[in-house]
Design a protein around this motif. Structure first.
Motif, PDB file in Angstrom:
ATOM      1  N   VAL A 133      -4.690  -0.981  -0.737  1.00 30.41           N
ATOM      2  CA  VAL A 133      -4.737   0.466  -1.169  1.00 30.41           C
ATOM      3  C   VAL A 133      -5.020   0.695  -2.680  1.00 30.41           C
ATOM      4  CG1 VAL A 133      -3.601   2.717  -0.976  1.00 30.41           C
ATOM      5  CG2 VAL A 133      -3.294   1.124   0.904  1.00 30.41           C
ATOM      6  N   GLU A 134      -5.935   1.538  -3.051  1.00 29.30           N
ATOM      7  CA  GLU A 134      -6.142   1.735  -4.298  1.00 29.30           C
ATOM      8  C   GLU A 134      -5.344   3.150  -4.779  1.00 29.30           C
ATOM      9  OE1 GLU A 134     -10.123   1.649  -5.843  1.00 29.30           O
ATOM     10  OE2 GLU A 134     -10.488  -0.305  -4.467  1.00 29.30           O
ATOM     11  N   ILE A 135      -4.587   2.876  -5.907  1.00 29.63           N
ATOM     12  CA  ILE A 135      -3.617   4.007  -6.437  1.00 29.63           C
ATOM     13  C   ILE A 135      -3.805   4.324  -7.770  1.00 29.63           C
ATOM     14  CG2 ILE A 135      -2.240   3.779  -4.473  1.00 29.63           C
ATOM     15  CD1 ILE A 135      -0.095   2.581  -6.304  1.00 29.63           C
ATOM     16  N   GLU A 136      -3.471   5.136  -8.112  1.00 34.72           N
ATOM     17  CA  GLU A 136      -3.274   5.536  -9.511  1.00 34.72           C
ATOM     18  C   GLU A 136      -2.146   4.892 -10.368  1.00 34.72           C
ATOM     19  OE1 GLU A 136      -5.439   7.346 -11.536  1.00 34.72           O
ATOM     20  OE2 GLU A 136      -6.384   8.033  -9.769  1.00 34.72           O
ATOM     21  N   VAL A 178      -2.701   9.677  -1.220  1.00 33.52           N
ATOM     22  CA  VAL A 178      -2.431   8.415  -0.585  1.00 33.52           C
ATOM     23  C   VAL A 178      -1.449   7.443  -1.585  1.00 33.52           C
ATOM     24  CG1 VAL A 178      -4.042   6.229  -0.307  1.00 33.52           C
ATOM     25  CG2 VAL A 178      -4.925   8.375   0.473  1.00 33.52           C
ATOM     26  N   GLY A 179      -1.708   7.717  -2.799  1.00 33.20           N
ATOM     27  CA  GLY A 179      -0.833   6.982  -3.600  1.00 33.20           C
ATOM     28  C   GLY A 179       0.420   7.189  -3.379  1.00 33.20           C
ATOM     29  N   GLU A 180       0.773   8.449  -3.417  1.00 33.33           N
ATOM     30  CA  GLU A 180       2.348   8.865  -3.010  1.00 33.33           C
ATOM     31  C   GLU A 180       2.797   8.341  -1.640  1.00 33.33           C
ATOM     32  OE1 GLU A 180       3.570  13.227  -4.171  1.00 33.33           O
ATOM     33  OE2 GLU A 180       1.631  12.990  -3.233  1.00 33.33           O
ATOM     34  N   LEU A 181       1.888   8.024  -0.574  1.00 25.83           N
ATOM     35  CA  LEU A 181       2.166   7.673   0.720  1.00 25.83           C
ATOM     36  C   LEU A 181       2.637   6.115   0.689  1.00 25.83           C
ATOM     37  CD1 LEU A 181       2.698   8.578   3.713  1.00 25.83           C
ATOM     38  CD2 LEU A 181       0.393   8.065   4.123  1.00 25.83           C
ATOM     39  N   ALA A 182       1.487   5.523  -0.041  1.00 26.99           N
ATOM     40  CA  ALA A 182       1.482   3.968  -0.281  1.00 26.99           C
ATOM     41  C   ALA A 182       2.819   3.773  -0.899  1.00 26.99           C
ATOM     42  CB  ALA A 182       0.215   3.480  -0.958  1.00 26.99           C
ATOM     43  N   CYS A 183       3.130   4.252  -1.903  1.00 24.93           N
ATOM     44  CA  CYS A 183       4.437   3.936  -2.603  1.00 24.93           C
ATOM     45  C   CYS A 183       5.629   4.272  -1.996  1.00 24.93           C
ATOM     46  CB  CYS A 183       4.309   4.793  -4.064  1.00 24.93           C
ATOM     47  SG  CYS A 183       3.240   4.110  -5.127  1.00 24.93           S
ATOM     48  N   ALA A 206       3.829  -2.121  -6.677  1.00 26.67           N
ATOM     49  CA  ALA A 206       2.186  -2.348  -7.246  1.00 26.67           C
ATOM     50  C   ALA A 206       1.747  -3.345  -6.479  1.00 26.67           C
ATOM     51  CB  ALA A 206       2.000  -2.385  -8.643  1.00 26.67           C
ATOM     52  N   THR A 207       2.811  -4.316  -6.237  1.00 29.18           N
ATOM     53  CA  THR A 207       2.095  -5.717  -5.554  1.00 29.18           C
ATOM     54  C   THR A 207       1.946  -5.409  -4.158  1.00 29.18           C
ATOM     55  OG1 THR A 207       3.396  -7.176  -7.101  1.00 29.18           O
ATOM     56  CG2 THR A 207       2.995  -8.104  -5.107  1.00 29.18           C
ATOM     57  N   LEU A 208       3.091  -4.766  -3.507  1.00 34.58           N
ATOM     58  CA  LEU A 208       2.846  -4.407  -2.015  1.00 34.58           C
ATOM     59  C   LEU A 208       1.735  -3.615  -1.778  1.00 34.58           C
ATOM     60  CD1 LEU A 208       6.685  -3.864  -0.911  1.00 34.58           C
ATOM     61  CD2 LEU A 208       4.944  -5.550  -0.040  1.00 34.58           C
ATOM     62  N   VAL A 209       1.517  -2.279  -2.421  1.00 34.70           N
ATOM     63  CA  VAL A 209       0.428  -1.554  -2.096  1.00 34.70           C
ATOM     64  C   VAL A 209      -0.833  -2.439  -2.502  1.00 34.70           C
ATOM     65  CG1 VAL A 209      -0.744   0.494  -3.320  1.00 34.70           C
ATOM     66  CG2 VAL A 209       1.684   0.404  -3.179  1.00 34.70           C
TER      67      VAL A 209
END
Length: 113
Positions: free
Chosen positions: A37-40, A4-9, A29-32
């Motif tokens: 969406v919570e990412i690493e 999910v982190g890769e996709l969101a970024c 990070a602001t857009l995500v």
């Protein structure tokens, strides 16, 4: 396998590139975060470094290109392994007279007639 982190970024980078905004880890990070969406924490930094080294538009436009060049060196090396005399003799190319193909440019009717 993507997370999910890769996709969101990835989406964040494409949005920033499309809008002509400089791609930084803070903006990713602001857009995500705005998307909920919570990412690493390391994903925005990795994608910002990738965008800094590569042209994102070229990556998007050439997503299907690449690879496919592996067959030629193997087939070129096979005759050389068969014997030194066969590899040393240059191959003669024969030119065959092929009839000129007819042009489909004017068949006497139009597409919308």
């Amino acid at each position: 396998m993507s997370t999910v982190g890769e996709l969101a970024c990835s989406y964040a980078v494409m949005i920033l590139e499309d809008e002509g905004i400089a791609i930084t880890s803070d903006k990713i990070a602001t857009l995500v975060k705005a998307a909920g969406v919570e990412i690493e924490s390391y994903w925005p930094m990795l994608f910002a470094k990738m965008a800094d080294k590569r042209n994102v538009t070229d990556l998007i436009m050439n997503v299907g290109a690449g690879g496919g060049g592996g067959g030629a060196p193997v087939s070129a090396a096979a005759p050389a392994a068969a014997g030194g005399a066969a590899a040393a003799a240059p191959a003669k190319e024969e030119k065959k007279d092929e009839p000129a193909e007819e042009s489909d440019g004017d068949l006497g009717f139009g597409l919308f007639d």
